[in-house]
Design an enzyme around this catalytic site. Structure first.
Site, short mmCIF file in Angstrom:
data_model
loop_
_atom_site.label_atom_id
_atom_site.label_comp_id
_atom_site.label_asym_id
_atom_site.label_seq_id
_atom_site.Cartn_x
_atom_site.Cartn_y
_atom_site.Cartn_z
N ARG A 2 -25.57 10.15 -37.96
CA ARG A 2 -25.19 10.56 -39.31
C ARG A 2 -24.66 9.39 -40.15
O ARG A 2 -24.87 9.32 -41.35
CB ARG A 2 -24.11 11.64 -39.19
N HIS B 5 -27.03 9.59 -13.80
CA HIS B 5 -27.01 8.14 -13.56
C HIS B 5 -26.68 7.79 -12.11
O HIS B 5 -26.99 6.70 -11.66
CB HIS B 5 -26.13 7.40 -14.57
N ASP C 35 -18.12 18.14 -14.44
CA ASP C 35 -18.36 16.76 -14.88
C ASP C 35 -18.94 15.89 -13.76
O ASP C 35 -19.74 15.00 -14.02
CB ASP C 35 -17.02 16.17 -15.35
N HIS D 222 -23.66 14.82 -10.33
CA HIS D 222 -23.72 13.58 -9.54
C HIS D 222 -23.58 13.83 -8.04
O HIS D 222 -24.38 13.36 -7.24
CB HIS D 222 -22.61 12.61 -9.96
N LYS E 162 -9.71 12.63 -11.18
CA LYS E 162 -9.21 11.55 -12.03
C LYS E 162 -7.78 11.25 -11.61
O LYS E 162 -7.09 12.11 -11.08
CB LYS E 162 -9.20 12.00 -13.49
C1 BG6 Z 1 -19.66 10.47 -15.92
C2 BG6 Z 1 -18.49 11.38 -16.13
O1 BG6 Z 1 -20.85 11.22 -15.80
O2 BG6 Z 1 -19.46 9.71 -14.74
C3 BG6 Z 1 -17.21 10.59 -16.22
O3 BG6 Z 1 -18.67 12.14 -17.32
C4 BG6 Z 1 -17.06 9.69 -15.02
O4 BG6 Z 1 -16.07 11.44 -16.35
C5 BG6 Z 1 -18.32 8.88 -14.79
O5 BG6 Z 1 -15.96 8.83 -15.26
C6 BG6 Z 1 -18.26 8.12 -13.49
O6 BG6 Z 1 -19.36 7.27 -13.40
P1 BG6 Z 1 -19.30 5.94 -12.52
O7 BG6 Z 1 -20.68 5.39 -12.60
O8 BG6 Z 1 -18.26 5.07 -13.12
O9 BG6 Z 1 -18.91 6.39 -11.15
#
Ligand code: BG6
Length: 509
Positions: A60, A199, A256, A261, A361
């Site tokens: 935007r 990722h 999350d 993951h 966390k």
């Molecule tokens: C993200 C989460 O997908 O992965 C974050 O939203 C998290 O909260 C992060 O901190 C961790 O990724 P990595 O690659 O640092 O382990």
């Protein structure tokens, strides 16, 4: 689609990407500066991108191409990890960066984007290929896909050209919204052109699990309920929510980290060997594993899942805020900043073996690893009883010090037969002495190449939501005594109790 031999070409860096335009929605956001642009720049540095490469950023905010380029340069200089910034290369690279401001909720932007894509194609010779990257707020994903469809950008006249879409996480907020998002995307794009990013699957060490398991002959025979006592998967972070309080308050640790993951990591560790290494077969095996996870009944949730939330703490003279004091977080937020679950896989290989998964966390350190604990020797010949206390343990370290270690027993030097646990260590850094590509480099290159092996598929996403949904449902109606762990500790005591019920303890990574 050509079969991809993941293990033959683990970095997939022998294959340069075809010409293409990457269109980033949400280009003014954090992810673009921190991850996407450094990854694309790094691919350029490695000469993996075609000369006909371009990026169109859109959001935007009104910005000129020059302002966008300056902003991206600042991001790359700041966030480029383990490699130098080359100003001459940047100048060449930035000529391919363009910007288009607009409102993603209206139709006009998509028509303007069509015109811009055509102009960039003429200037940069991108061959009509385009990769759309959704990095906006998740609530806009379906809208952007629809907008692209309205302007007909999901296909081209040229049968040789391709159009693909990458969807950032979170993929849905729960099972129902994930299904709905799949349906919206399928209204515009065909499944083979939808790349759902996780990722963790792009991390070198997660990919190495496949090499370790299926490239060696000695581990696979032990990889089952007969020899494995239980598995612990940990993703600990020492940071708090770091300015993402608003998003995180709605998400929580289970959504999350675990739903996506860590369930993908679990699938990689536990899946059956694929018959061949092509994208469809590897993903079929991951999906099959995810579908074999036993779904908890509501009355099992209390004993199989633990929620935690960090409170304030005083560490080294510094006061750390509790979650409820973070910016953007309500003072009575019920969000889980820690989650731990016990899962069982119902197949012949794993029946009865607990898989403990935890993430949180503000834990004592940043570490992600998988610990496979084996059964003890059937009979102890040694008087001191040590082997019973220290069963063989195989640890796959995903980060930070990537590697693999195996704990076993050795005789302590000297007279008498006393034993001591020792470890045999493989360390990525020292063994290879070269930099690993970041997860985003690997995944962006794969998407440009049309290789979805490391992306999640509709059935995988829906299967992992099916596993966490009953826990979310029970938690949404529960009254937790939050906060229940202090920053800098390993989470709530209930998590220890969950393992203790089966005679296990969390390993301190
Ligand atoms: C993200 C989460 O997908 O992965 C974050 O939203 C998290 O909260 C992060 O901190 C961790 O990724 P990595 O690659 O640092 O382990």
């Amino acid at each position: 689609m050509a079969a991809t031999q993941v293990l033959d070409d683990p970095l997939r860096f022998d294959r340069p990407a075809p010409p293409a335009t990457v269109v980033i929605f949400g280009a003014n956001g954090d992810l673009t500066q921190r991850k996407l642009m450094p990854a694309l720049y790094r691919l350029a540095f490695e000469r993996r991108l075609a000369p006909g490469f371009a990026v169109i950023g859109t959001s935007r905010t009104v910005m000129s191409d020059a302002e966008f380029r300056a902003k991206m340069r600042a991001g790359v200089e700041k966030y480029l990890e383990d490699s130098p910034f080359d100003a001459a290369l940047w100048e060449e690279f930035e000529r391919g960066l363009y910007y288009l401001a607009g409102d993603i909720s209206g139709d006009a932007l998509y028509h303007e984007l069509g015109a811009k894509l055509a102009a960039v194609e003429a200037e940069r010779h991108t061959g009509g290929n385009a990769l759309f990257y959704l990095s906006t707020q998740p609530s806009y994903y379906a809208r952007v896909a629809e907008g692209l469809g309205t302007a007909g950008l999901q296909r081209t006249e040229d049968p040789a050209a391709w159009r693909r879409i990458i969807v950032e996480k979170p993929f849905g907020h729960d099972q129902a919204s994930a299904r709905q998002l799949n349906a919206s995307l399928h209204g515009v794009f065909e499944e083979p052109n939808i790349y759902r990013i996780d990722h963790y699957l792009g991390k070198e060490t997660v990919q190495n699990i496949l090499a370790f398991r299926f490239g060696n002959g000695i581990f696979e025979p032990l990889w089952n309920r007969r020899y494995v006592n239980h598995v612990q998967i940990t993703a600990a972070e020492n940071i708090g929510v770091e300015g993402r309080g608003g998003y995180y308050q709605e998400a929580g640790a289970l959504r999350d980290m675990i739903q996506n993951h860590l369930m993908q990591v679990m699938a990689t560790i536990a899946m059956e060997p694929p018959a061949v290494f092509d994208a469809a077969t590897v993903r079929d095996e991951r999906a099959k594993l995810l579908r074999s996870i036993r779904i908890l009944k509501p009355d099992e949730v209390a004993t199989h899942a633990v929620a935690g939330q960090y409170g304030p703490a005083q560490i080294g003279g510094e006061r750390l805020a509790g979650f409820r004091e973070e910016k953007g977080v309500a003072p009575d937020a019920r969000t889980d900043t820690y989650a731990a679950v016990t899962l069982f896989i119902e197949n012949w290989r794993w029946a009865g073996v607990p898989f403990y998964i935890r993430s949180g966390k503000r834990l004592p350190k940043r570490v992600t690893d998988i610990a496979i604990q084996f059964n003890t020797a059937p009979l102890s010949l040694f008087a001191d009883g040590e082997p019973g206390k220290w069963p063989n343990l195989l640890v796959v370290r995903i980060q930070p010090e990537e590697g693999i270690s195996l704990r076993f027993f050795s005789k302590r030097p000297g007279s008498g037969m006393t034993l001591r646990p020792v470890t045999m260590d493989f360390n990525y850094g020292t063994s290879f002495g070269e930099r690993s590509p970041s997860a985003y480099e690997t995944l962006l290159l794969d998407a440009l190449l049309g290789d979805p092996t490391l992306y999640t598929r509709q059935d995988m996403v829906e299967a992992s939501w099916a596993v966490v949904q009953p826990i979310l449902d029970v938690w949404s109606g529960s009254r937790f005594e939050f906060p229940n762990y202090a920053s800098g500790t390993w989470g709530p005591k209930e998590s220890e109790e969950m393992l203790a019920r089966r005679g296990h303890v969390w390993r301190i990574p």
